[in-house]
Design an enzyme around this catalytic site. Structure first.
Site, PDB file in Angstrom:
ATOM      1  CG  ASP A 138      -4.585  -3.591  -5.859  1.00  0.00           C
ATOM      2  OD1 ASP A 138      -5.573  -3.175  -5.615  1.00  0.00           O
ATOM      3  OD2 ASP A 138      -3.570  -3.095  -5.486  1.00  0.00           O
TER       4      ASP A 138
ATOM      5  CD  GLN B  48      -2.852  -0.787  -0.081  1.00  0.00           C
ATOM      6  OE1 GLN B  48      -3.278   0.233  -0.392  1.00  0.00           O
ATOM      7  NE2 GLN B  48      -2.830  -1.601  -1.063  1.00  0.00           N
TER       8      GLN B  48
ATOM      9  CG  HIS C 226      -0.887   2.400  -4.133  1.00  0.00           C
ATOM     10  ND1 HIS C 226      -0.959   1.940  -5.552  1.00  0.00           N
ATOM     11  CD2 HIS C 226      -1.352   1.253  -3.475  1.00  0.00           C
ATOM     12  CE1 HIS C 226      -1.483   0.801  -5.629  1.00  0.00           C
ATOM     13  NE2 HIS C 226      -1.758   0.324  -4.373  1.00  0.00           N
TER      14      HIS C 226
ATOM     15  CG  HIS D  22     -45.058  22.403   0.508  1.00  0.00           C
ATOM     16  ND1 HIS D  22     -44.508  23.494  -0.183  1.00  0.00           N
ATOM     17  CD2 HIS D  22     -44.193  21.422   0.100  1.00  0.00           C
ATOM     18  CE1 HIS D  22     -43.601  23.113  -0.752  1.00  0.00           C
ATOM     19  NE2 HIS D  22     -43.247  21.946  -0.565  1.00  0.00           N
TER      20      HIS D  22
ATOM     21  CD  GLU E 133      -8.601   2.379  -1.770  1.00  0.00           C
ATOM     22  OE1 GLU E 133      -8.779   2.104  -2.749  1.00  0.00           O
ATOM     23  OE2 GLU E 133      -7.824   3.086  -1.208  1.00  0.00           O
ATOM     24  CG  HIS E 134      -7.707  -1.848   0.097  1.00  0.00           C
ATOM     25  ND1 HIS E 134      -8.454  -2.037  -1.026  1.00  0.00           N
ATOM     26  CD2 HIS E 134      -6.737  -0.926  -0.312  1.00  0.00           C
ATOM     27  CE1 HIS E 134      -8.008  -1.394  -2.001  1.00  0.00           C
ATOM     28  NE2 HIS E 134      -7.314  -0.585  -1.950  1.00  0.00           N
TER      29      HIS E 134
END
Length: 192
Positions: A120, A18, A21, A179, A86-87
């Site tokens: 991935d 990770q 990246h 209304h 995310e993961h």
């Protein structure tokens, strides 16, 4: 998530995967045992030595990497849900005990033979996942994101007679008399 049964060298490899990246990528390990955290840190140092993207991964881990020592499973799952990763890799003996309390994560990888890199390149419905904690309110991209949906509302006379006053009360509270009147006019008795 790691425990005493985890392979620290494998955990370190996944954290590095990770971190490579981007310099601002965040890699976090959570564990109830300080010994596994220390082992992971050792293997991080060893594996970074030969990594082609060592500069990027090292900066990422230094500035955004984190090891969190947790006291128990409740704090562990609360922390995961707060981070909303995310993961999420759960490499513990009893993955199901943790999994059942996870509410906020993009993709979850269970067991030591399920590294995130599999997601991935090979497994899972997609790899467009909620980042930066947005798993608290969104999910991974799916076909539903490309569908146009609409609502159809059909109320009967008895339905509006039972529920209309609630609409009137809310509309008047918001100072939206038009209304409210659109309901009131339907509730009036027809005059002959």
């Amino acid at each position: 998530v790691a425990d005493k049964s985890s392979r620290a060298d494998w955990n370190a490899a996944d954290l590095i995967a990770q971190a490579e990246h981007d310099e601002t990528s965040q890699s976090i390990v959570l564990a109830e045992d300080i010994k596994i955290i220390k082992k992971i840190n050792y293997f991080l140092s060893e594996q970074l030595k030969t990594l082609p993207k060592k500069a990027i991964a090292s900066k990422s881990l230094k500035n955004f990497g984190l090891a969190i020592l947790v006291a128990n499973k409740k704090i562990l799952t609360d922390t995961i849900n707060l981070i909303a990763p995310e993961h999420l890799e759960i490499f513990t003996k009893k993955t199901d005990k943790i999994l059942k309390n996870i509410r906020n994560a993009g993709s979850i990888f269970l067991g030591e033979y399920s590294p995130e890199a599999v997601g991935d390149y090979l497994a899972g419905p997609n790899h467009v996942l909620p980042t930066s904690g947005s798993a608290k309110f969104s999910s991974g991209l799916s076909v539903y994101d490309f569908l146009k949906r609409y609502s159809v509302i059909k109320m009967t006379k008895s339905g509006i007679e039972r529920l209309g006053t609630s609409v009137i009360n809310l509309a008047e509270y918001e100072n939206l008399e038009g209304h409210a009147n659109s309901i009131k006019i339907r509730l009036k008795k027809k005059e002959n």
